[in-house]
Design an enzyme around this catalytic site. Structure first.
Site, mmCIF file in Angstrom:
data_model
loop_
_atom_site.group_PDB
_atom_site.id
_atom_site.type_symbol
_atom_site.label_atom_id
_atom_site.label_comp_id
_atom_site.label_asym_id
_atom_site.label_seq_id
_atom_site.Cartn_x
_atom_site.Cartn_y
_atom_site.Cartn_z
ATOM 1 N N CYS A 171 9.982 26.656 3.357
ATOM 2 C CA CYS A 171 9.784 25.174 3.558
ATOM 3 C C CYS A 171 10.036 24.892 5.083
ATOM 4 O O CYS A 171 9.048 24.193 5.879
ATOM 5 C CB CYS A 171 10.333 24.307 2.643
ATOM 6 S SG CYS A 171 12.173 24.773 2.295
HETATM 7 N N1 LIG Z 1 12.660 24.966 -4.031
HETATM 8 C C1 LIG Z 1 12.063 24.878 -3.000
HETATM 9 O O1 LIG Z 1 11.911 23.895 -2.295
HETATM 10 C C2 LIG Z 1 11.528 26.252 -2.332
HETATM 11 C C3 LIG Z 1 11.664 27.283 -2.943
HETATM 12 N N2 LIG Z 1 11.273 28.557 -2.558
HETATM 13 C C4 LIG Z 1 11.614 29.738 -2.815
HETATM 14 O O2 LIG Z 1 11.147 30.023 -4.262
HETATM 15 C C5 LIG Z 1 11.837 30.696 -5.037
HETATM 16 C C6 LIG Z 1 12.333 30.316 -6.517
HETATM 17 O O3 LIG Z 1 13.138 29.255 -6.114
HETATM 18 P P1 LIG Z 1 13.241 28.138 -7.058
HETATM 19 O O4 LIG Z 1 12.185 27.715 -7.948
HETATM 20 O O5 LIG Z 1 13.797 26.898 -6.004
HETATM 21 O O6 LIG Z 1 14.574 28.523 -7.689
HETATM 22 P P2 LIG Z 1 14.942 28.047 -9.370
HETATM 23 O O7 LIG Z 1 16.195 28.556 -9.354
HETATM 24 O O8 LIG Z 1 14.775 26.681 -9.612
HETATM 25 O O9 LIG Z 1 14.104 29.004 -10.263
HETATM 26 C C7 LIG Z 1 13.993 30.320 -10.158
HETATM 27 C C8 LIG Z 1 13.560 30.948 -11.473
HETATM 28 O O10 LIG Z 1 13.890 32.384 -11.375
HETATM 29 C C9 LIG Z 1 14.321 32.793 -12.760
HETATM 30 N N3 LIG Z 1 15.058 34.173 -12.420
HETATM 31 C C10 LIG Z 1 16.020 34.338 -11.617
HETATM 32 N N4 LIG Z 1 16.274 35.587 -11.666
HETATM 33 C C11 LIG Z 1 15.437 36.204 -12.344
HETATM 34 C C12 LIG Z 1 15.239 37.585 -12.821
HETATM 35 N N5 LIG Z 1 16.040 38.410 -12.400
HETATM 36 N N6 LIG Z 1 14.293 37.768 -13.642
HETATM 37 C C13 LIG Z 1 13.463 36.622 -13.937
HETATM 38 N N7 LIG Z 1 13.617 35.593 -13.725
HETATM 39 C C14 LIG Z 1 14.540 35.275 -12.674
HETATM 40 C C15 LIG Z 1 15.352 31.487 -12.906
HETATM 41 O O11 LIG Z 1 15.878 31.736 -14.103
HETATM 42 P P3 LIG Z 1 17.283 31.192 -14.689
HETATM 43 O O12 LIG Z 1 16.855 29.921 -14.897
HETATM 44 O O13 LIG Z 1 17.841 32.076 -15.719
HETATM 45 O O14 LIG Z 1 18.123 31.441 -13.314
HETATM 46 C C16 LIG Z 1 14.606 30.626 -12.863
HETATM 47 O O15 LIG Z 1 13.810 30.257 -13.764
HETATM 48 C C17 LIG Z 1 13.101 31.410 -4.240
HETATM 49 O O16 LIG Z 1 12.844 32.389 -3.562
HETATM 50 C C18 LIG Z 1 13.131 30.232 -3.435
HETATM 51 O O17 LIG Z 1 13.674 30.627 -2.322
HETATM 52 C C19 LIG Z 1 10.572 28.432 -1.318
HETATM 53 C C20 LIG Z 1 10.329 27.298 -0.593
HETATM 54 C C21 LIG Z 1 10.789 26.245 -1.029
HETATM 55 C C1 LIG Z 2 17.877 22.874 0.493
HETATM 56 C C2 LIG Z 2 18.007 24.339 0.442
HETATM 57 O O1 LIG Z 2 18.895 24.834 0.044
HETATM 58 N N1 LIG Z 2 16.922 25.021 0.697
HETATM 59 C C3 LIG Z 2 16.831 26.244 0.818
HETATM 60 C C4 LIG Z 2 15.437 26.816 1.385
HETATM 61 C C5 LIG Z 2 14.389 26.464 0.414
HETATM 62 C C6 LIG Z 2 13.266 27.475 0.840
HETATM 63 O O2 LIG Z 2 12.416 27.245 1.689
HETATM 64 O O3 LIG Z 2 13.382 28.503 0.291
HETATM 65 P P1 LIG Z 2 13.264 30.161 0.499
HETATM 66 O O4 LIG Z 2 14.468 30.779 0.153
HETATM 67 O O5 LIG Z 2 12.199 30.549 -0.201
HETATM 68 O O6 LIG Z 2 13.046 30.423 1.899
HETATM 69 C C7 LIG Z 2 17.741 26.907 1.785
HETATM 70 O O7 LIG Z 2 18.162 26.638 2.610
HETATM 71 O O8 LIG Z 2 18.284 28.249 1.324
#
Ligand SMILES: NC(=O)C1=CN([C@@H]2O[C@H](COP(=O)(O)OP(=O)(O)OC[C@H]3O[C@@H](n4cnc5c(N)ncnc54)[C@H](OP(=O)(O)O)[C@@H]3O)[C@@H](O)[C@H]2O)C=CC1
Ligand SMILES: CC(=O)N[C@@H](CCC(=O)OP(=O)(O)O)C(=O)O
EC number: 1.2.1.38
Length: 310
Positions: A117
């Site tokens: 992000c």
């Molecule tokens: N949130 C954001 O704004 C952004 C996120 N991202 C990236 O997107 C990815 C997902 O993040 P986010 O959605 O925020 O994270 P969350 O923790 O909200 O969701 C992750 C999901 O993955 C599941 N999970 C974790 N480990 C495993 C595993 N070993 N096998 C199967 N499922 C698993 C979790 O299950 P459980 O509930 O059991 O832990 C949960 O449902 C990350 O890599 C993050 O860095 C990228 C950009 C922005």
């Molecule tokens: C607020 C907050 O914790 N933000 C996350 C970044 C979210 C994101 O871009 O996710 P990726 O891990 O996929 O890069 C952090 O700083 O790690």
């Protein structure tokens, strides 16, 4: 037959928002695992290898495992939303607007790394200036940013929303990444075309979705003759011909009293601003986006659509 899409991590923050964006679409078939089975490796492997496109919304380690599970002999294409593959040359970087050829690279790719992000904002601001020769080698770029707390996934959402959480966070705004080794720095450096890693200072505010990324610049240290107007013109030229990233006209930004971090909540677009005073020696470049929109889930759906169009 409609292409099959599997979102691994569909019950997490990013995965759920991708599902919401796909609701009602008849041109794709969503493969799904019940929430209780979300960590069932055998079911995930089966789904991963049944999909035309797998969208990974998992932590880095789990993403690497999922890629291993995708059989070498089938044609499953992968979009990974984690940090794991963003500077891997074997993966297309999923920021379609970052240069003229990138959408084509995404369309043709088997493996696409969805951008982080914060890097979406930072690269969106600096890469066009590097490409245009405005931002010289060695310039000490700094990136200051604030994100909505959903950026920290399920764990941070619980910490911010539940005062009874054992690690509840009461602060309305806090800095983190204080050792200056945030995992997004390599990605900003490589895809921002920077020869020197930026100083990156992220923070979180007590709002769910939204993001401001700031890159302040001293004009005297840029290419000879650079002005606020020439920087703005370079950004406008770079982003011409598409409707996801917009550059706010100078007349409009000069009249703004403030920038609201949640203005683009729920939207998959990004706005870029050039702030400062005409004739003065400094500017502040600002990107405004939703961390879960163009910063994650919106970009993933955009990339999926590009891949499906190939
Ligand atoms: N949130 C954001 O704004 C952004 C996120 N991202 C990236 O997107 C990815 C997902 O993040 P986010 O959605 O925020 O994270 P969350 O923790 O909200 O969701 C992750 C999901 O993955 C599941 N999970 C974790 N480990 C495993 C595993 N070993 N096998 C199967 N499922 C698993 C979790 O299950 P459980 O509930 O059991 O832990 C949960 O449902 C990350 O890599 C993050 O860095 C990228 C950009 C922005
Ligand atoms: C607020 C907050 O914790 N933000 C996350 C970044 C979210 C994101 O871009 O996710 P990726 O891990 O996929 O890069 C952090 O700083 O790690």
């Amino acid at each position: 037959m409609a292409p099959k899409i599997f979102i691994d991590g569909e019950h997490g923050t990013t995965g759920l928002q991708i599902r919401t964006r796909m609701a009602g679409r008849r041109d794709v078939e969503l493969l799904s695992i019940p929430e209780a089975e979300r960590r069932n490796a055998a079911m995930r492997e089966d789904m991963l290898n049944s999909a035309d496109i797998a969208i990974l919304c998992l932590p880095d380690d789990a993403s690497k495992e999922a890629v291993q599970m995708v059989s070498a002999t089938n044609n499953v294409r992968v979009i990974d939303t984690s940090t794991a593959f963003r500077v891997n040359p074997g993966w297309a970087y999923g920021f379609a607007e970052m240069d003229g050829a990138q959408a084509g690279r995404i369309k043709a790719a088997r493996f696409v790394a969805n951008p982080g992000c914060y890097p979406t904002g930072a690269i969106g601001l600096v890469r066009p200036l590097r490409a245009a020769g405005i931002l010289p080698d060695g310039y000490p770029v700094t990136v200051n940013a604030v994100s909505g707390y959903t950026g920290g996934g399920k764990q941070m959402i619980a910490q911010m929303e539940n005062p009874d959480h054992p690690d509840a966070i009461a602060a309305p705004h806090f800095l983190y990444g204080l050792p200056l080794t945030h995992k997004h720095v390599p990605e900003m450096t490589v895809h921002g075309l920077l020869d020197r890693a930026p100083i990156f200072s992220p923070s979180v505010g007590k709002f769910a979705q939204g993001m401001i990324v700031q890159v302040p610049l001293h004009l005297d240290d840029l290419a000879e003759g650079t002005t606020m107007e020439s920087i703005h013109a370079a950004l406008v030229a770079h982003y011409a011909g598409q409707d996801i990233v917009s550059v706010v006209p100078l007349a409009e930004s000069k009249a703004l009293p403030r920038v609201n971090a949640v203005e683009l909540e729920g939207k998959d677009t990004m706005k870029l601003f050039v702030f400062g005073t005409s004739g003065a020696s400094q500017v502040n470049l600002v990107a405004l986006l939703d961390n879960l929109g163009k910063g994650a889930s919106g970009a993933a759906v955009q990339n999926m659509d590009l891949m499906l169009a190939s």
